[in-house]
Scaffold this motif. Sequence first.
Motif, PDB file in Angstrom:
ATOM      1  N   ASN A 136      35.155 138.822 -80.916  1.00 51.75           N
ATOM      2  CA  ASN A 136      36.017 138.069 -79.862  1.00 51.75           C
ATOM      3  C   ASN A 136      37.357 139.043 -79.391  1.00 51.75           C
ATOM      4  OD1 ASN A 136      34.499 135.821 -79.631  1.00 51.75           O
ATOM      5  ND2 ASN A 136      35.784 134.531 -80.751  1.00 51.75           N
TER       6      ASN A 136
ATOM      7  N   LYS B  99      35.769 141.679 -77.291  1.00 53.81           N
ATOM      8  CA  LYS B  99      35.310 141.378 -76.169  1.00 53.81           C
ATOM      9  C   LYS B  99      36.420 140.912 -75.247  1.00 53.81           C
ATOM     10  CE  LYS B  99      32.898 137.234 -76.238  1.00 53.81           C
ATOM     11  NZ  LYS B  99      31.782 136.280 -76.471  1.00 53.81           N
TER      12      LYS B  99
ATOM     13  N   GLY C 129      30.600 130.761 -81.774  1.00 54.20           N
ATOM     14  CA  GLY C 129      31.239 131.726 -82.643  1.00 54.20           C
ATOM     15  C   GLY C 129      32.305 131.201 -83.518  1.00 54.20           C
TER      16      GLY C 129
HETATM   17 MG   LIG Z   1      32.965 134.714 -79.947  1.00 52.96          MG
END
Ligand SMILES: [Mg+2]
Length: 120
Positions: free
Chosen positions: A20, A23, A79
């Motif tokens: 995360n 990203k 996630g």
């Molecule tokens: Mg994620």
Amino acid sequence: MRIKGGRKLLELALSNIIENALKFTPADGEVEIGADKTNEKIYIWVRDTGPGISPKDLPHIFERFYRGRNSIVEGSDLGLALVKSIVSAHNGEVEIISELDSGSEFRIILPTDTNNNECL
Ligand SMILES: [Mg+2]
Ligand SMILES: Nc1ncnc2c1ncn2[C@@H]1O[C@H](COP(=O)(O)OP(=O)(O)OP(=O)(O)O)[C@@H](O)[C@H]1O
């Protein structure tokens, strides 16, 4: 210092948080990972200089299929729900400190295996 638990599951939780951070943080930003410990707890943190999470989104981001306003990349949105359930199964906690336009810090806090507590 030891944690009793599922190595693969804990790796999965940590890699979700790191993914995360990578990203959501722009290419010229920074992602920092660190760890610390006391006698009772282990802290692992992932800090980024990404877009941050709005106070409106923050209470919901552990919900399955929730996607915040800054979500830019296709994903299953599972996630953080997965991270939360893995860490909870190890009697741990996930803390988030985040401010819009300034970044986020995710902390996984796990009890150590010092006094036969109920770790998995
Ligand atoms: Mg994620
Ligand atoms: N490091 C971060 N910086 C900013 N926002 C974040 C960060 N991590 C999570 N979020 C916000 O929390 C939401 C939920 O995160 P989660 O990991 O569950 O889903 P996702 O990353 O969108 O999808 P998936 O993980 O399934 O690919 C994200 O859509 C995003 O809005």
